[in-house]
Scaffold this motif. Structure first.
Motif, short mmCIF file in Angstrom:
data_model
loop_
_atom_site.label_atom_id
_atom_site.label_comp_id
_atom_site.label_asym_id
_atom_site.label_seq_id
_atom_site.Cartn_x
_atom_site.Cartn_y
_atom_site.Cartn_z
N GLN A 1 23.43 17.51 -19.86
CA GLN A 1 23.24 17.77 -21.30
C GLN A 1 24.42 17.24 -22.13
N LEU A 2 25.63 17.32 -21.60
CA LEU A 2 26.80 16.78 -22.30
C LEU A 2 26.62 15.28 -22.50
N LEU A 3 26.25 14.59 -21.43
CA LEU A 3 26.06 13.14 -21.51
C LEU A 3 24.92 12.80 -22.47
N ASP A 4 23.83 13.54 -22.39
CA ASP A 4 22.70 13.31 -23.30
C ASP A 4 23.11 13.51 -24.75
N ASN A 5 23.87 14.58 -25.02
CA ASN A 5 24.30 14.86 -26.39
C ASN A 5 25.18 13.75 -26.95
N VAL A 6 26.07 13.24 -26.12
CA VAL A 6 26.95 12.16 -26.57
C VAL A 6 26.13 10.92 -26.94
N VAL A 7 25.19 10.56 -26.08
CA VAL A 7 24.36 9.38 -26.34
C VAL A 7 23.49 9.60 -27.59
N GLN A 8 22.89 10.77 -27.70
CA GLN A 8 22.01 11.05 -28.84
C GLN A 8 22.77 11.10 -30.16
N SER A 9 24.06 11.30 -30.12
CA SER A 9 24.86 11.36 -31.34
C SER A 9 25.18 9.98 -31.91
N MET A 10 24.87 8.92 -31.19
CA MET A 10 25.30 7.58 -31.61
C MET A 10 24.72 7.16 -32.95
N VAL A 11 23.47 7.47 -33.23
CA VAL A 11 22.89 7.07 -34.52
C VAL A 11 23.67 7.73 -35.65
N ARG A 12 23.96 9.01 -35.52
CA ARG A 12 24.73 9.71 -36.56
C ARG A 12 26.15 9.15 -36.66
N ARG A 13 26.75 8.80 -35.53
CA ARG A 13 28.11 8.23 -35.56
C ARG A 13 28.14 6.92 -36.32
N VAL A 14 27.17 6.05 -36.02
CA VAL A 14 27.13 4.74 -36.69
C VAL A 14 26.88 4.93 -38.18
N GLU A 15 25.94 5.81 -38.54
CA GLU A 15 25.67 6.05 -39.96
C GLU A 15 26.91 6.55 -40.67
#
Length: 110
Positions: A75-89
């Motif tokens: 879940q930690l790894l999934d959360n980090v990957v899923q956060s990428m769109v928000r990080r880029v924005e």
């Protein structure tokens, strides 16, 4: 990942990318905010440092890192990957500035 580091900007690298038709994205220099492995590495380092017997040499460090890597929750790894769109924005909004590390959740059982 091209983060504008000097080694990524050599003529040899540019020639190779050009010959393969690879276009570079505009990317902030030295941008750990956009590199998800930085967050995973930080979590892993905290786990190793918090061990009852922290590693004292290369062999014990490798063993500790391997053991702690195996314990990282998916879940930690999934959360980090899923956060990428928000990080880029956020990075775009801040014109490449530093973004706060609020973009992924650490699982409660970690």
């Amino acid at each position: 990942m091209d983060d504008n580091a000097t080694c990524h900007r050599t003529l040899a690298v540019q020639d190779c990318l050009d010959s393969e038709g690879i276009q570079r994205l505009v990317w902030p220099a030295r941008s750990p905010d956009l590199n998800p492995i930085e967050n995973v590495s930080e979590a892993l380092g905290r786990q190793v440092a918090g061990r009852n017997y922290p590693p004292t040499n290369k062999n014990t460090r490798i063993r500790a890192l391997t053991e702690e890597w195996d314990k990282l929750p998916q879940q930690l790894l999934d959360n980090v990957v899923q956060s990428m769109v928000r990080r880029v924005e956020c990075c775009i909004t801040l014109h490449g500035g530093h973004i706060p590390y609020i973009f992924f959740k650490v699982p409660a059982d970690f």
